[in-house]
Design a protein around this motif. Structure first.
Motif, PDB file in Angstrom:
ATOM      1  N   PRO A 151       0.889  -1.316  -0.090  1.00  0.00           N
ATOM      2  CA  PRO A 151       0.059  -0.022   0.078  1.00  0.00           C
ATOM      3  C   PRO A 151       0.799   1.210   0.079  1.00  0.00           C
ATOM      4  O   PRO A 151       1.959   0.981   0.531  1.00  0.00           O
ATOM      5  N   ALA A 152       0.225   2.307  -0.380  1.00  0.00           N
ATOM      6  CA  ALA A 152       1.107   3.515  -0.694  1.00  0.00           C
ATOM      7  C   ALA A 152       1.432   4.117   0.628  1.00  0.00           C
ATOM      8  O   ALA A 152       0.631   4.231   1.539  1.00  0.00           O
ATOM      9  N   LYS A 153       2.507   5.175   0.711  1.00  0.00           N
ATOM     10  CA  LYS A 153       2.900   5.581   1.911  1.00  0.00           C
ATOM     11  C   LYS A 153       3.754   6.929   1.407  1.00  0.00           C
ATOM     12  O   LYS A 153       4.038   6.858   0.556  1.00  0.00           O
ATOM     13  N   VAL A 154       3.627   7.924   2.317  1.00  0.00           N
ATOM     14  CA  VAL A 154       4.493   9.114   1.955  1.00  0.00           C
ATOM     15  C   VAL A 154       6.054   8.940   2.124  1.00  0.00           C
ATOM     16  O   VAL A 154       6.353   8.166   3.052  1.00  0.00           O
ATOM     17  N   VAL A 155       6.697   9.110   1.250  1.00  0.00           N
ATOM     18  CA  VAL A 155       8.330   8.619   1.173  1.00  0.00           C
ATOM     19  C   VAL A 155       9.190   9.851   1.168  1.00  0.00           C
ATOM     20  O   VAL A 155      10.185   9.914   1.481  1.00  0.00           O
ATOM     21  N   HIS A 156       8.483  11.045   0.992  1.00  0.00           N
ATOM     22  CA  HIS A 156       9.239  12.112   1.187  1.00  0.00           C
ATOM     23  C   HIS A 156       8.172  13.304   1.321  1.00  0.00           C
ATOM     24  O   HIS A 156       6.935  13.384   0.404  1.00  0.00           O
TER      25      HIS A 156
END
Length: 560
Positions: free
Chosen positions: A534-539
């Protein structure tokens, strides 16, 4: 002396290159001659081509040259092009510099490799002897030393001060871009300003010219006759241009003709572009999966799921149908598919639907009742009882809207450039903000769900936004629904990469960018780089900028 030239680049090897370039078809057609050979300058990957393949082409007077060193030199000199052009368009910009250095001082006729002349190149040279300028997209360019000099000067100016050049040329953008970002954009803008570059080719009025056969009526007007000699209205066709959508159309027709299957007698067979989006027929489902997603196994499963049919076990024959080489061999060499040019098929607005007279009349009534739509916008379903608002824009590529039931609302704000399928069912609401661009997006809103997308968003290809499931799920003990539809809200200035899936209930804050193939499920802040499954904030606190230079300032407090 005039030299016929083209350019190409090789990514894998001879077989894959041939599948797209169809040079064996050029060889079989024998249009190149000892006096007028075809010279092809390979900008990258020449070492991947096998000698037997090259020898076969040389025997037909088609010569491929290794131009990789020259290409490397001009690439180094014009690195600044990467600031506003994507890698494909950088190659297209640079090809003219390579040609100029490989053929100094010569008059050149540059042709796209998907263009197949009917007369041989000796005759074509005579026909075009007094011509200058370009034709089509352009599929033919007469590049004299002066033309190449002017082009070089203008590319230098484009790099040094693009806004000033665009203002001088009164460049108002294209369907796909607001700024000059390809050699086609530049040359066509220069041609429109009389005296900078010669305008469209002239002096070939004795020939029927179809830049794209799918646009025949726009080029020729309605022809009075078509004969087996490839004449329209008594004029012979100068060339066939197997542009992508025409080649795709022929492949789709071949799919129907080659692989018959049981179907309801009154089922519609819609072949017009955009294919899958306008009709979920088995043919269009098959074509969509092969062309966009690929893979025979996946096609088998989806066909079975969607239509309760089983395809014949044909292995990779389906894949073969969708190569330009196969289509070119069938159409150019074997002369297949000419039936599409008969009046009954080609010029009737209902020609692409097999339907009863009552169904055709019903469709015409639907069209008459529909709101006035911009070019390239299509609406299907009963529009009565629904609200469809499409604000002015001349930039849509192919926007298909389908409404099912009543109480649905679809709003597309001004100056959008959409290639998308919007499906609204059961009182759903879809709204897209101004100046948003989409390149192959599917939005499905059902059961009263609401999807709102902000202004100036950019969506890449094959993005799916799903607000409701295709099935209902209930708790086995309580009977309570546990997968109800949920709204999706995407704020302004959001970039979404290719193959992204946005699940129901998502919120994406203003100015965020989503990396390719991510699966979003939840709330995401503004000004963030989002990735993963699942997508998450990477920056956090990012900025993003498109290749055409449209920057987004994302460090403002509202994006934190």
């Amino acid at each position: 002396m005039t030299r016929f030239v083209s350019t190409a680049w090789v990514e894998r090897g001879s077989a894959e290159f041939e599948a797209g370039a169809a040079l064996r078809v050029h060889a079989t057609a024998r249009r190149a001659t000892p006096e007028q050979p075809l010279h092809i300058y390979v900008l990258a990957g020449y070492d991947k081509l096998e000698e037997p393949y090259l020898a076969h082409l040389r025997a037909a007077h088609i010569h491929l040259y290794d131009a990789t060193t020259v290409m490397a030199d001009v690439t180094e000199e014009y690195l600044a092009l990467n600031e506003f052009a994507n890698p494909y368009n950088v190659k297209c910009f640079l090809r003219w510099f390579v040609i100029e250095r490989m053929c100094p001082g010569e008059r050149l006729i540059h042709i796209d490799l998907d263009l197949f002349f009917r007369p041989d190149l000796n005759e074509v040279s005579r026909i075009l002897a007094e011509c200058e300028g370009t034709l089509g997209s352009p599929c033919i360019t007469i590049a004299t030393p002066e033309w190449l000099r002017v082009y070089r000067v203008m590319v230098d100016r484009l790099i040094s001060d693009r806004p000033a050049l665009e203002a001088e040329l009164d460049f108002g953008g294209t369907t796909h871009r607001r700024n000059i970002a390809s050699d086609q954009d530049l040359t066509q803008a220069l041609e429109r300003r009389k005296g900078i570059l010669p305008q469209t080719l002239r002096g070939i009025g004795n020939w029927a010219i179809l830049n794209n056969p799918l646009w025949g009526p726009q080029v020729l007007g309605r022809p009075t006759t078509y004969t087996s000699d490839d004449d329209f209205g008594g004029k012979p066709v100068l060339f066939w241009h197997l542009q992508n959508n025409f080649a795709d159309y022929l492949a789709r027709l071949a799919l129907i003709q080659t692989f018959p299957y049981p179907r309801q007698e009154d089922a519609k067979v819609r072949l017009a572009y955009p294919d899958f989006h306008l009709s979920r027929s088995p043919e269009n489902l098959a074509f969509y999966l092969l062309k966009v997603q690929g893979g025979y196994v996946r096609l088998q499963q989806r066909w079975r799921d969607e239509t309760a049919m089983t395809l014949p076990n044909t292995g990779n024959q389906f894949e073969l149908l969708f190569t330009r080489a196969w289509v070119a061999q069938a159409f150019i060499v074997e002369g297949r598919f000419r039936e599409i040019f008969s009046d009954d098929w080609w010029w009737d607005e209902t020609a692409f639907v097999k339907a009863s007279p009552s169904e055709i009349a019903e469709k015409q009534n639907e069209t008459a009742a529909a709101p006035t739509l911009p070019a390239n916008v299509f609406v299907s379903g009963d529009v009565s009882g629904n609200t469809i608002i499409i604000e002015p824009s001349d930039r849509h590529v192919a926007l298909a809207i389908e409404v099912r039931g009543t109480g649905n609302t679809v709003i597309v704000r001004r100056d959008c450039a959409l290639e998308a399928m919007l499906v609204a069912c059961g009182g759903a609401h879809i709204e897209i903000g101004e100046q948003t661009e989409m390149n192959g997006v599917h939005i499905h809103a059902d059961e009263g769900s609401r999807c709102t997308i902000g202004a100036r968003c950019r969506f890449s290809r094959d993005v799916r936004i799903q607000l409701a499931d295709a099935y209902q799920v209930f708790d086995a003990e309580t009977g309570q629904r546990i997968n109800a539809p949920r709204p999706i809200h995407i704020e302004d200035d959001v970039w979404i990469g290719e193959y992204v899936q946005v699940s129901k209930g998502c919120i994406i804050g203003s100015g965020s960018a989503v990396k390719a193939a991510s699966v979003l499920d939840g709330d995401y802040p503004g000004g963030a780089l989002i990735a993963g499954n699942p997508a998450k904030v990477v920056h956090a606190k990012i900025k993003w900028k498109t290749l055409d230079g449209a920057a987004r300032a994302l460090s403002d407090p509202q994006h934190r």
